[in-house]
Design a protein around this motif. Structure first.
Motif, PDB file in Angstrom:
ATOM      1  N   ILE A  58       0.841  -1.207   0.000  1.00  0.00           N
ATOM      2  CA  ILE A  58       0.000   0.000   0.000  1.00  0.00           C
ATOM      3  C   ILE A  58       0.869   1.248   0.000  1.00  0.00           C
ATOM      4  CG2 ILE A  58      -1.717   1.333   1.293  1.00  0.00           C
ATOM      5  CD1 ILE A  58      -2.729  -1.369   2.430  1.00  0.00           C
ATOM      6  N   SER A  59       1.896   1.259   0.831  1.00  0.00           N
ATOM      7  CA  SER A  59       2.779   2.425   0.924  1.00  0.00           C
ATOM      8  C   SER A  59       3.445   2.729  -0.412  1.00  0.00           C
ATOM      9  CB  SER A  59       3.865   2.189   1.988  1.00  0.00           C
ATOM     10  OG  SER A  59       3.312   2.014   3.261  1.00  0.00           O
ATOM     11  N   LEU A  60       3.970   1.719  -1.066  1.00  0.00           N
ATOM     12  CA  LEU A  60       4.694   1.925  -2.315  1.00  0.00           C
ATOM     13  C   LEU A  60       3.766   2.385  -3.436  1.00  0.00           C
ATOM     14  CD1 LEU A  60       7.130  -1.137  -2.254  1.00  0.00           C
ATOM     15  CD2 LEU A  60       7.647   1.249  -1.711  1.00  0.00           C
ATOM     16  N   GLY A  61       2.488   2.021  -3.348  1.00  0.00           N
ATOM     17  CA  GLY A  61       1.556   2.390  -4.411  1.00  0.00           C
ATOM     18  C   GLY A  61       0.709   3.609  -4.127  1.00  0.00           C
ATOM     19  N   HIS A  62       0.802   4.186  -2.912  1.00  0.00           N
ATOM     20  CA  HIS A  62      -0.196   5.174  -2.506  1.00  0.00           C
ATOM     21  C   HIS A  62      -0.146   6.454  -3.332  1.00  0.00           C
ATOM     22  CE1 HIS A  62       2.975   7.261  -0.188  1.00  0.00           C
ATOM     23  NE2 HIS A  62       2.134   8.275  -0.041  1.00  0.00           N
ATOM     24  N   ASP A  63       1.023   6.847  -3.856  1.00  0.00           N
ATOM     25  CA  ASP A  63       1.129   8.100  -4.608  1.00  0.00           C
ATOM     26  C   ASP A  63       1.409   7.888  -6.099  1.00  0.00           C
ATOM     27  OD1 ASP A  63       0.463   9.923  -2.712  1.00  0.00           O
ATOM     28  OD2 ASP A  63       2.486  10.673  -2.339  1.00  0.00           O
ATOM     29  N   ILE A  64       1.191   6.689  -6.576  1.00  0.00           N
ATOM     30  CA  ILE A  64       1.422   6.361  -7.997  1.00  0.00           C
ATOM     31  C   ILE A  64       0.661   7.323  -8.918  1.00  0.00           C
ATOM     32  CG2 ILE A  64       0.755   4.655  -9.753  1.00  0.00           C
ATOM     33  CD1 ILE A  64       3.250   3.742  -8.447  1.00  0.00           C
ATOM     34  N   GLY A  65      -0.507   7.778  -8.477  1.00  0.00           N
ATOM     35  CA  GLY A  65      -1.367   8.602  -9.329  1.00  0.00           C
ATOM     36  C   GLY A  65      -1.122  10.089  -9.255  1.00  0.00           C
ATOM     37  N   HIS A  66      -0.074  10.515  -8.550  1.00  0.00           N
ATOM     38  CA  HIS A  66       0.202  11.952  -8.460  1.00  0.00           C
ATOM     39  C   HIS A  66       0.651  12.517  -9.810  1.00  0.00           C
ATOM     40  CE1 HIS A  66      -0.299  14.373  -4.924  1.00  0.00           C
ATOM     41  NE2 HIS A  66       0.024  13.362  -4.143  1.00  0.00           N
ATOM     42  N   VAL A  67       0.284  13.770 -10.037  1.00  0.00           N
ATOM     43  CA  VAL A  67       0.596  14.472 -11.282  1.00  0.00           C
ATOM     44  C   VAL A  67       1.965  15.138 -11.157  1.00  0.00           C
ATOM     45  CG1 VAL A  67      -0.345  16.144 -12.938  1.00  0.00           C
ATOM     46  CG2 VAL A  67      -1.861  14.952 -11.374  1.00  0.00           C
ATOM     47  N   ALA A  68       2.549  15.514 -12.288  1.00  0.00           N
ATOM     48  CA  ALA A  68       3.771  16.320 -12.272  1.00  0.00           C
ATOM     49  C   ALA A  68       3.524  17.618 -11.499  1.00  0.00           C
ATOM     50  CB  ALA A  68       4.193  16.638 -13.706  1.00  0.00           C
ATOM     51  N   SER A  87      -5.742   8.999   1.537  1.00  0.00           N
ATOM     52  CA  SER A  87      -5.687  10.461   1.445  1.00  0.00           C
ATOM     53  C   SER A  87      -6.656  11.118   2.413  1.00  0.00           C
ATOM     54  CB  SER A  87      -6.004  10.899   0.009  1.00  0.00           C
ATOM     55  OG  SER A  87      -5.672  12.254  -0.192  1.00  0.00           O
ATOM     56  N   GLY A  88      -6.440  12.435   2.632  1.00  0.00           N
ATOM     57  CA  GLY A  88      -7.342  13.215   3.479  1.00  0.00           C
ATOM     58  C   GLY A  88      -6.977  13.105   4.948  1.00  0.00           C
ATOM     59  N   PHE A  89      -7.407  14.096   5.704  1.00  0.00           N
ATOM     60  CA  PHE A  89      -7.141  14.119   7.149  1.00  0.00           C
ATOM     61  C   PHE A  89      -8.291  14.841   7.831  1.00  0.00           C
ATOM     62  CE2 PHE A  89      -3.736  14.941  10.587  1.00  0.00           C
ATOM     63  CZ  PHE A  89      -3.892  13.647  11.073  1.00  0.00           C
ATOM     64  N   VAL A 117      -1.080   3.305   6.869  1.00  0.00           N
ATOM     65  CA  VAL A 117      -0.445   4.052   5.774  1.00  0.00           C
ATOM     66  C   VAL A 117      -0.993   5.479   5.722  1.00  0.00           C
ATOM     67  CG1 VAL A 117      -0.123   4.187   3.269  1.00  0.00           C
ATOM     68  CG2 VAL A 117       0.074   1.986   4.438  1.00  0.00           C
ATOM     69  N   LYS A 118      -2.271   5.652   5.970  1.00  0.00           N
ATOM     70  CA  LYS A 118      -2.856   6.995   5.963  1.00  0.00           C
ATOM     71  C   LYS A 118      -2.179   7.888   6.999  1.00  0.00           C
ATOM     72  CE  LYS A 118      -7.236   9.493   6.254  1.00  0.00           C
ATOM     73  NZ  LYS A 118      -8.703   9.387   6.204  1.00  0.00           N
ATOM     74  N   TYR A 119      -2.008   7.396   8.222  1.00  0.00           N
ATOM     75  CA  TYR A 119      -1.347   8.195   9.245  1.00  0.00           C
ATOM     76  C   TYR A 119       0.133   8.374   8.938  1.00  0.00           C
ATOM     77  CZ  TYR A 119      -5.224   8.666  12.504  1.00  0.00           C
ATOM     78  OH  TYR A 119      -6.406   9.041  13.091  1.00  0.00           O
ATOM     79  N   SER A 120       0.771   7.336   8.426  1.00  0.00           N
ATOM     80  CA  SER A 120       2.201   7.408   8.130  1.00  0.00           C
ATOM     81  C   SER A 120       2.490   8.419   7.035  1.00  0.00           C
ATOM     82  CB  SER A 120       2.717   6.028   7.724  1.00  0.00           C
ATOM     83  OG  SER A 120       2.538   5.098   8.768  1.00  0.00           O
ATOM     84  N   ASP A 121       1.584   8.540   6.088  1.00  0.00           N
ATOM     85  CA  ASP A 121       1.723   9.525   5.007  1.00  0.00           C
ATOM     86  C   ASP A 121       1.801  10.932   5.593  1.00  0.00           C
ATOM     87  OD1 ASP A 121       1.690  10.596   2.361  1.00  0.00           O
ATOM     88  OD2 ASP A 121      -0.491  10.827   2.457  1.00  0.00           O
ATOM     89  N   LYS A 122       0.914  11.230   6.533  1.00  0.00           N
ATOM     90  CA  LYS A 122       0.899  12.569   7.148  1.00  0.00           C
ATOM     91  C   LYS A 122       2.129  12.780   8.034  1.00  0.00           C
ATOM     92  CE  LYS A 122      -3.190  12.278   5.367  1.00  0.00           C
ATOM     93  NZ  LYS A 122      -3.441  11.175   4.413  1.00  0.00           N
ATOM     94  N   ILE A 123       2.473  11.759   8.824  1.00  0.00           N
ATOM     95  CA  ILE A 123       3.660  11.863   9.675  1.00  0.00           C
ATOM     96  C   ILE A 123       4.890  12.139   8.818  1.00  0.00           C
ATOM     97  CG2 ILE A 123       5.214  10.558  11.183  1.00  0.00           C
ATOM     98  CD1 ILE A 123       2.709   9.033  12.192  1.00  0.00           C
ATOM     99  N   ALA A 124       4.987  11.449   7.693  1.00  0.00           N
ATOM    100  CA  ALA A 124       6.159  11.596   6.822  1.00  0.00           C
ATOM    101  C   ALA A 124       6.201  12.967   6.177  1.00  0.00           C
ATOM    102  CB  ALA A 124       6.157  10.499   5.753  1.00  0.00           C
TER     103      ALA A 124
END
Length: 344
Positions: A103-113, A164-166, A183-190
């Motif tokens: 999940i962590s490795l794939g969570h931001d795959i869809g981000h834009v430039a 996503s989201g908080f 992963v949701k919490y870790s994303d924000k912590i990171a």
């Protein structure tokens, strides 16, 4: 007995009852033969990390566009930091590390430039809007492998979709697994903490700018703040589990401090005036590239032209644009719009 079976049996002995067990996965959209060595979540992790869209993360902006320094985070290094934090929390609690990693490795795959600037452009242009978490699912299920997708498990896709989201809202949808919630919490912590680190390095803010009451709660250094948040997430979640509450959480005081620190970053960095000029330039570039391919869709690769035929012009162009790295988007902008020397 296969090696995979041995790993699945080991999970039953090591993981807590609330964990997502590989042997009990809800499975994939298209059924496959089981791997002899790897569990289903290990397979998903490997598929993501070997995908083209994962490799492109190294050239996608986290916060700072086209920096000359080597030490600023990119979307790829952010992803690796999320995975590290999430696996630490998950292992301490007794959850499935392989699912967390996938999940962590794939969570931001869809981000834009160009980070959230790019997302804002596509959100304004597309009739149904644009959100990077939903686009991550689209990339992994529809775009990768020339339109075949990676055929990931339900648990991995669900964790990516709901990372996503908080929001404070109790109605906000959580991932169906504790691993996904971590992963949701870790994303924000990171990102809150490493973006502070990058912003101090860039001279955008300094330690004295950060509200002192937040530093007193979370810590005065990057490593101390991350440690405080990781430990609090572990112990608060373990307490929830002891009380039969299946929910990853931070304690109220620590979560409020993290939210306030995040708000501080939005005011002073993400939406701040200093980076506005560069954000506006990035939006201009992305908008112009989108407009070109909207007018001339036949100039896109076959995969995206097929999507235009199947799902419409907006979707095909959005899929092509959203997959671009910063460098490739700038390359196309220059190729399309910047005059070339043709007479010597």
């Amino acid at each position: 007995m296969s090696i995979r079976k041995n790993i699945e049996n080991a999970e039953k002995k090591i993981l807590i009852p609330y964990a997502a067990f590989s042997s009990k996965s809800k499975g994939r959209k298209n059924k496959e033969e089981f791997d002899e060595v790897r569990t289903c979540f290990m397979v998903d992790r490997d598929r993501i990390i070997h995908s083209k869209s994962f490799r492109r993360l190294k050239h996608k902006t986290q916060v700072y566009i086209k920096t000359s320094g080597d030490h600023y985070r990119t979307r790829l290094t952010h992803t690796l930091e999320v995975a590290q934090i999430a696996k630490t929390i998950g292992k301490a609690i007794g959850l499935n590390e392989d699912l967390i990693e996938a999940i962590s490795l794939g969570h931001d795959i869809g981000h834009v430039a160009f980070a959230h600037s790019g997302e804002e452009v596509l959100n304004s242009l597309l009739p149904n809007g644009f959100a990077h978490n939903k686009n991550s699912i689209r990339v992994l299920t529809k775009i990768e492998k020339q339109g075949k997708g990676l055929n990931l498990t339900n648990e991995v896709l669900n964790g990516i979709l709901y990372h996503s989201g908080f929001s404070y809202s109790k109605k906000s949808i959580k991932a169906c697994t504790l691993e996904g919630q971590i992963v949701k919490y870790s994303d924000k912590i990171a990102y809150v903490n490493h973006d502070i680190d990058d912003s101090i390095r860039a001279g955008m803010i300094n330690q004295e700018n950060i509200p002192n009451q937040l530093l007193n709660i979370l810590g005065k250094t990057h490593s101390t703040r991350v440690d405080t948040l990781v430990r609090d997430c572990i112990y608060t979640t373990l307490n929830n589990i002891e009380n039969n509450v299946k929910e990853v959480a931070l304690s109220e005081g620590i979560e409020n401090a993290l939210r306030e620190l995040r708000s501080f970053m939005f005011r002073n960095v993400y939406k701040g005036t200093i980076l506005k000029e560069e954000r506006d330039k990035a939006k201009f570039v992305l908008y112009q590239v989108f407009e070109h391919y909207y007018k001339y869709p036949d100039n896109m690769p076959k995969l995206y032209k097929d999507i235009v035929d199947e799902e419409g012009l907006y979707q095909g162009v959005a899929d092509y644009i959203s997959g671009m790295s910063d460098d490739y988007c700038l390359f196309l902008f220059n190729k399309i719009y910047v005059p070339k020397i043709v007479i010597y």
